[in-house]
Design a protein around this motif. Sequence first.
Motif, short mmCIF file in Angstrom:
data_model
loop_
_atom_site.label_atom_id
_atom_site.label_comp_id
_atom_site.label_asym_id
_atom_site.label_seq_id
_atom_site.Cartn_x
_atom_site.Cartn_y
_atom_site.Cartn_z
N VAL A 51 59.23 -85.02 99.61
CA VAL A 51 59.89 -83.92 98.90
C VAL A 51 60.78 -84.50 97.79
O VAL A 51 60.76 -84.03 96.65
CB VAL A 51 60.74 -83.07 99.87
CG1 VAL A 51 61.61 -82.08 99.09
CG2 VAL A 51 59.85 -82.33 100.85
N GLN A 52 61.51 -85.55 98.12
CA GLN A 52 62.38 -86.15 97.10
C GLN A 52 61.57 -86.65 95.90
O GLN A 52 62.00 -86.53 94.76
CB GLN A 52 63.16 -87.31 97.69
CG GLN A 52 64.28 -86.92 98.62
CD GLN A 52 65.34 -88.03 98.66
OE1 GLN A 52 66.13 -88.17 97.74
NE2 GLN A 52 65.33 -88.79 99.73
N THR A 102 62.14 -76.71 99.90
CA THR A 102 60.86 -77.20 99.36
C THR A 102 60.08 -77.90 100.47
O THR A 102 60.68 -78.51 101.36
CB THR A 102 61.14 -78.22 98.22
OG1 THR A 102 62.03 -77.63 97.29
CG2 THR A 102 59.87 -78.66 97.52
N SER A 142 62.13 -80.25 103.03
CA SER A 142 63.47 -80.57 102.55
C SER A 142 64.52 -80.08 103.55
O SER A 142 64.23 -79.19 104.36
CB SER A 142 63.72 -79.93 101.18
OG SER A 142 63.96 -78.55 101.33
N TYR A 143 65.70 -80.66 103.47
CA TYR A 143 66.75 -80.27 104.41
C TYR A 143 67.20 -78.83 104.17
O TYR A 143 67.59 -78.13 105.11
CB TYR A 143 67.90 -81.28 104.37
CG TYR A 143 67.51 -82.52 105.16
CD1 TYR A 143 67.80 -82.64 106.50
CD2 TYR A 143 66.74 -83.53 104.56
CE1 TYR A 143 67.38 -83.73 107.25
CE2 TYR A 143 66.30 -84.62 105.28
CZ TYR A 143 66.63 -84.72 106.63
OH TYR A 143 66.20 -85.79 107.37
N GLU A 144 67.06 -78.36 102.94
CA GLU A 144 67.41 -76.95 102.66
C GLU A 144 66.43 -76.04 103.41
O GLU A 144 66.83 -75.03 103.99
CB GLU A 144 67.32 -76.65 101.16
CG GLU A 144 68.37 -77.32 100.30
CD GLU A 144 67.97 -78.74 99.91
OE1 GLU A 144 66.89 -79.20 100.32
OE2 GLU A 144 68.75 -79.39 99.19
N ARG A 167 65.15 -79.21 92.75
CA ARG A 167 66.29 -79.81 93.46
C ARG A 167 67.17 -78.73 94.07
O ARG A 167 67.49 -77.73 93.44
CB ARG A 167 67.14 -80.62 92.49
CG ARG A 167 66.55 -81.92 92.14
CD ARG A 167 67.54 -83.07 92.44
NE ARG A 167 66.81 -84.33 92.46
CZ ARG A 167 66.52 -85.03 91.36
NH1 ARG A 167 66.93 -84.60 90.19
NH2 ARG A 167 65.84 -86.14 91.46
N GLN A 194 60.60 -83.72 93.93
CA GLN A 194 61.76 -83.13 93.25
C GLN A 194 62.21 -83.97 92.05
O GLN A 194 62.70 -83.44 91.07
CB GLN A 194 62.92 -82.94 94.24
CG GLN A 194 62.67 -81.79 95.21
CD GLN A 194 63.77 -81.62 96.25
OE1 GLN A 194 64.42 -82.58 96.62
NE2 GLN A 194 63.95 -80.39 96.72
N ASP A 231 65.16 -89.98 103.11
CA ASP A 231 65.25 -88.60 103.59
C ASP A 231 64.10 -87.79 102.99
O ASP A 231 63.82 -87.90 101.80
CB ASP A 231 66.60 -87.99 103.14
CG ASP A 231 67.77 -88.82 103.64
OD1 ASP A 231 67.75 -89.23 104.81
OD2 ASP A 231 68.71 -89.06 102.84
N CYS A 232 63.52 -86.94 103.81
CA CYS A 232 62.38 -86.06 103.42
C CYS A 232 61.69 -86.65 102.18
O CYS A 232 61.67 -86.05 101.11
CB CYS A 232 62.85 -84.63 103.16
SG CYS A 232 64.16 -84.45 101.96
N ARG A 272 64.75 -76.84 106.10
CA ARG A 272 64.91 -77.00 107.55
C ARG A 272 65.96 -76.02 108.08
O ARG A 272 65.88 -75.56 109.22
CB ARG A 272 65.31 -78.44 107.89
CG ARG A 272 64.19 -79.43 107.60
CD ARG A 272 64.54 -80.85 108.04
NE ARG A 272 63.71 -81.81 107.31
CZ ARG A 272 63.59 -83.10 107.62
NH1 ARG A 272 64.23 -83.59 108.65
NH2 ARG A 272 62.83 -83.89 106.90
#
Length: 684
Positions: A24-25, A39, A56-58, A35, A28, A20-21, A60
């Motif tokens: 970014v991970q 991002t 990041s999903y946040e 985290r 992070q 996932d992304c 998105r």
Amino acid sequence: MPVAKPESSDARVIAHIDMDCFYVQVEQRKQPELRGLPTAVVQYNSWKGGGLIAVSYEARKFGVKRSMRGDEAKYVCPEIQLVQVPVAHGKADLKIYRNAGSEVVSILARKGRCERASIDEVYLDLTDAAETMLAENPPESLEDINDEALKSHIVGLAEDGSDVKEKVKNWLCRTDASHRDKLLACGALIVAELRAQVFMETEFTCSAGIAHNKILAKLTSGMNKPAQQTVVPSVSVKELLAPLPIKKMKQLGGKLGDSLKSNLGVSTIGDLLQFSTEKLQECYGINTGTWLWNIARGISGEKVEGRILPKSHGSGKSFPGPHALRTIGLVEHWLNELCQELSERLVADFEQNKRIAHTLTLNARAYMLRDTNSQKKFPSKSSPLRYGIAKIQEDALNLFHAGIHDYMGSYASKGEKNQNNGWGITALSVSASKIFTIPRGTGTIMNFFPTQSLACCASPQLSGDASMHEVVQLTAAEIESGSKEFTTAKESIGGIPGMYPRDQKRKIQEDKGIGSIMGFFEVPVQSCPSLNQEPHEETSRSSGHGSESCWQKNQAESQNRLLYGEQPQCLSVGPTMNPQEGKRKKLQGTSSILRFLKSSKYSTHDRIEIFQEPCVPSSSGEMRARGSGGSERGEWSYKANEIDPTVIDELPPHIQQEVWSWLKQSHSSKPSSSTITRYFFPPK
Ligand code: TTP
């Protein structure tokens, strides 16, 4: 064009794992304070805040998309954290992400055959693990089902209501299910465990698709993200595929998809179902037609290749708009940077995995100043790969010259380093491919000439024809004179990997006299099959009876020197072994390659085959062989004063002496009768 691979009647369990992304991970993990925050990772180019490459999903949730630049992302999500991708050699340095991907692969590979498909994607064949689980611990016998597995999405299983986990549990534990579905259920449990393991060991989350083949697994791994998995039972394949736009199917995103749309009016995979296999074969040929018919039904026999290391290494950079490179000087500068990165990766691959690459390829995107609408593409160019930063840089530049010569055609100009030559380069990349692992226990110089070893295996009876395996080196001089047949990437594909087709017409290019020690060794070394096994007489004697002979150590050292561009003090090459004699042949003072060459039952012969045309000294002190009459080989030549002294330094001292003495003689325009000269210039 895609080719249909028959699917075996035995059900397989294939998973596609997608991080996932991912970037970014990775960032992070490096900066845990990021985290949970929106991002994004941005390209190093800071124009308008840099282009986003991972979100990041946040972030998105705020509407931040990968197509945005940093400034735009800040506009839609003011609190977004932008992290710049690391930079090296004036470009993005992806090492940290590559290594993070390798960490994940090493965990996933514990459960089945593993194919690394990209920096953050992996296919797994879990058939054996699933069969074992079904036989020993079937899901229905388990007291507890892993919560991650209970969160699976089963295509075709309604997810409405509050008891979704219960429904999933029932599906996973059905005793009346088909064998295929039971295997998939086991696959779902195994993947859930693997994903949990990945998280525990790396702190990364990933998503997965679990199906009976690669295509279906890949299609579904991204359906439910992040940190979730999706299972495709056979009965739901039609439901999954029917509404899918054809462009979303792997291999249908390009021209084939366009043709299906324009010729057959197909928009979705479901539309394809109405066409018979005969009709599809009639339109697209037997292979592609069959593949299309199969793919519409979710049938694919494509295997998961056991490959956890990359198939190639590449380093590239784009130079959009005003950044386009307009001079050879700039191209050279960037090629040097790219080649340096490539070389670092090759060395790391050698050190970590004992792998060696054989082909260097240069690609570029270009435009002509006088014809900006030209559709002409810069041709891909390849040559054998020589290790050492300077050599890779030199070869890449020569490949560029070859490419620009072809690209510009009659407009090609010699051009000064800093002169605008009528072209612009908007992207440059160099890559190393045909990567092979050095066989264990054969730490010999042979490993540096895999082309030749392959040739040797392919043709135990080397004839004169074998001489066609020489290293072809490209030089600026040749390119300008247009005298060279260049090898493009396409041409070098096919036949035995790393080996050029025998019947390919060749000319030997010794651009700097002897050119390279690689070219010097090639045919004779390959022609000695026993070289891999037989230790050198002198060195083995001094090595005692240890498991690793001094010979092997010497060879390993020689390899390292070559690899790191160092100059060997002396390259010793073992003697040939005559199979009839059944014992090691004794050579005196065997540290000279020359003796080896002379002792090889093929060596001189092979080389003479190459140089069978009579030699004539030219007025300029240049030794020259003329293609006689109908010879296809044409003319080869090299000038004494063009020999690069650093290349001579690479040779063993004996040979250095001979070369130097030959050089002296050749300056007086007299053909030499020394062994080394005879080697290059056979007697009339
Ligand atoms: P992807 O797997 O396409 O995307 P992702 O992992 O960021 O997000 P998702 O959860 O949707 O799969 O790409 C993997 C990494 O590759 C990504 O993190 C950054 C990099 N990448 C680029 O550098 N440029 C690109 O154009 C794309 C698509 C990805």
